[in-house]
Design a protein around this motif. Structure first.
Motif, PDB file in Angstrom:
ATOM      1  N   THR A 138       3.829   3.735   4.040  1.00 50.70           N
ATOM      2  CA  THR A 138       2.441   3.240   4.428  1.00 50.70           C
ATOM      3  C   THR A 138       2.789   1.871   5.061  1.00 50.70           C
ATOM      4  O   THR A 138       1.975   1.133   5.239  1.00 50.70           O
ATOM      5  CB  THR A 138       1.623   2.991   3.290  1.00 50.70           C
TER       6      THR A 138
ATOM      7  N   GLY B 133      -0.372  -0.971  10.614  1.00 51.20           N
ATOM      8  CA  GLY B 133      -1.001  -2.090  10.709  1.00 51.20           C
ATOM      9  C   GLY B 133      -1.302  -2.914  11.901  1.00 51.20           C
ATOM     10  O   GLY B 133      -1.906  -3.818  11.981  1.00 51.20           O
TER      11      GLY B 133
ATOM     12  N   ASP C 229      -8.592  -3.805   8.684  1.00 51.50           N
ATOM     13  CA  ASP C 229      -9.771  -3.960   7.857  1.00 51.50           C
ATOM     14  C   ASP C 229      -9.989  -2.516   6.935  1.00 51.50           C
ATOM     15  O   ASP C 229      -9.068  -1.997   6.443  1.00 51.50           O
ATOM     16  CB  ASP C 229     -11.056  -4.253   8.708  1.00 51.50           C
ATOM     17  N   LYS C 230     -11.294  -2.100   6.980  1.00 50.12           N
ATOM     18  CA  LYS C 230     -11.541  -0.810   6.140  1.00 50.12           C
ATOM     19  C   LYS C 230     -10.646   0.472   6.960  1.00 50.12           C
ATOM     20  O   LYS C 230     -10.150   1.131   5.873  1.00 50.12           O
ATOM     21  CB  LYS C 230     -12.957  -0.378   6.307  1.00 50.12           C
TER      22      LYS C 230
ATOM     23  N   LEU D 231      -7.716   0.441   8.216  1.00 52.66           N
ATOM     24  CA  LEU D 231      -6.331   0.315   7.492  1.00 52.66           C
ATOM     25  C   LEU D 231      -6.240   0.746   5.947  1.00 52.66           C
ATOM     26  O   LEU D 231      -5.376   1.442   5.695  1.00 52.66           O
ATOM     27  CB  LEU D 231      -5.800  -1.235   7.721  1.00 52.66           C
ATOM     28  N   SER D 232      -7.274   0.280   5.315  1.00 53.68           N
ATOM     29  CA  SER D 232      -7.178   0.448   3.826  1.00 53.68           C
ATOM     30  C   SER D 232      -7.213   2.045   3.545  1.00 53.68           C
ATOM     31  O   SER D 232      -6.623   2.872   2.830  1.00 53.68           O
ATOM     32  CB  SER D 232      -8.109  -0.313   2.904  1.00 53.68           C
ATOM     33  N   SER D 233      -8.201   2.554   4.457  1.00 51.07           N
ATOM     34  CA  SER D 233      -8.403   4.106   4.272  1.00 51.07           C
ATOM     35  C   SER D 233      -7.228   4.842   4.777  1.00 51.07           C
ATOM     36  O   SER D 233      -6.997   5.945   4.144  1.00 51.07           O
ATOM     37  CB  SER D 233      -9.656   4.492   5.020  1.00 51.07           C
TER      38      SER D 233
ATOM     39  N   ILE E 299      -4.196   3.899   4.880  1.00 53.57           N
ATOM     40  CA  ILE E 299      -3.197   3.759   3.603  1.00 53.57           C
ATOM     41  C   ILE E 299      -3.449   4.748   2.510  1.00 53.57           C
ATOM     42  O   ILE E 299      -2.348   5.475   2.107  1.00 53.57           O
ATOM     43  CB  ILE E 299      -2.853   2.356   3.170  1.00 53.57           C
ATOM     44  N   THR E 300      -4.717   4.864   2.323  1.00 52.54           N
ATOM     45  CA  THR E 300      -5.005   6.076   0.984  1.00 52.54           C
ATOM     46  C   THR E 300      -4.678   7.282   1.358  1.00 52.54           C
ATOM     47  O   THR E 300      -4.023   8.231   0.698  1.00 52.54           O
ATOM     48  CB  THR E 300      -6.528   5.808   0.677  1.00 52.54           C
TER      49      THR E 300
ATOM     50  N   GLN F 124      -0.715   7.884   1.658  1.00 54.24           N
ATOM     51  CA  GLN F 124      -0.345   7.873   0.269  1.00 54.24           C
ATOM     52  C   GLN F 124      -0.815   9.360  -0.065  1.00 54.24           C
ATOM     53  O   GLN F 124       0.152  10.010  -1.010  1.00 54.24           O
ATOM     54  CB  GLN F 124      -1.145   6.777  -0.537  1.00 54.24           C
TER      55      GLN F 124
END
Length: 219
Positions: free
Chosen positions: A107, A113, A118-119, A121-123, A125-126, A129
């Motif tokens: 990740t 990145g 923002d959202k 990117l975090s989504s 990554i999840t 993962q």
């Protein structure tokens, strides 16, 4: 089974306000039960030149590489509007960056990145993962079609599009087993994305919602 797992839909969600904004631009949000057509979306697009996964887009932009047994195909890359074309190219790079992270099992890739923030990117990554935890990757070809860019000022844009995952499959890295179950309506996914041009002039995907099995994307 097709390569996208249900966890993606849970991970990639918009805030209510953002979802309404995207819906106004002609798409669905991931929480809606409605299956409306994408307003203004073209049908029957022929594939056009798409950003190569291994292409570096100049400057300090990170290179994105794919393994030889996986490929993303993006249709409708050229609209005749230079600004919309730039947004669609950025959308393709965002998608490719997520998949590259899956292939590399990390990740922390530079491209992930760089083209997502923002959202989104975090989504992402999840989502990546989840593949890492299961020791999975994917092979085959995923097609992206009915891609439509909507500009909002000089530094905001939205892209709605569909994916066809009927020819891409999850592969377990440890066992080498490939799941090639028959495609279903859920092999086709509708996406709504928001993009923002950052201070360096790079279009980044900042928010994303998806709806698997949407009628607007069925063959």
């Amino acid at each position: 089974m097709t390569r996208r797992r249900p966890a993606l839909l849970a991970a990639l969600t918009l805030t209510a306000a953002a979802a309404l904004t995207l819906s106004a631009c002609g798409g669905d949000d991931s929480s809606s039960d409605e299956k409306d057509k994408i307003a203004g979306a073209d049908t029957g697009d022929k594939p056009s030149a798409s950003p190569s996964p291994s292409e570096s887009r100049g400057g300090d932009r990170p290179e994105i590489t794919f393994p030889s047994d996986a490929k993303n195909v993006f249709e409708g890359e050229k609209t005749g509007d230079a600004k919309k074309d730039a947004v669609l190219a950025a959308n393709a790079l965002s998608v490719n960056a997520v998949d590259e992270a899956i292939f590399k099992g990390s990740t922390g890739t530079k491209a992930l990145g760089f083209y997502n923030a923002d959202k989104a990117l975090s989504s992402s990554i999840t989502y990546v993962q989840g593949y890492i935890d299961d020791n999975d990757t994917w092979i085959g070809v995923t097609r992206y079609f009915n891609r439509k860019a909507t500009l909002k000022g000089d530094d905001k844009a939205y892209v709605t599009y569909c994916s066809d995952e009927s020819k891409s499959y999850i592969k377990n890295k440890k066992s080498g087993k490939v799941d090639k179950s028959a495609a279903t309506a859920d092999s086709y996914v509708l996406y709504n994305t928001a993009l923002t041009k950052n201070a360096a002039g790079v279009w980044q995907t900042t928010d994303i919602a998806s709806k698997r099995g949407d009628e607007a994307c069925q063959p």
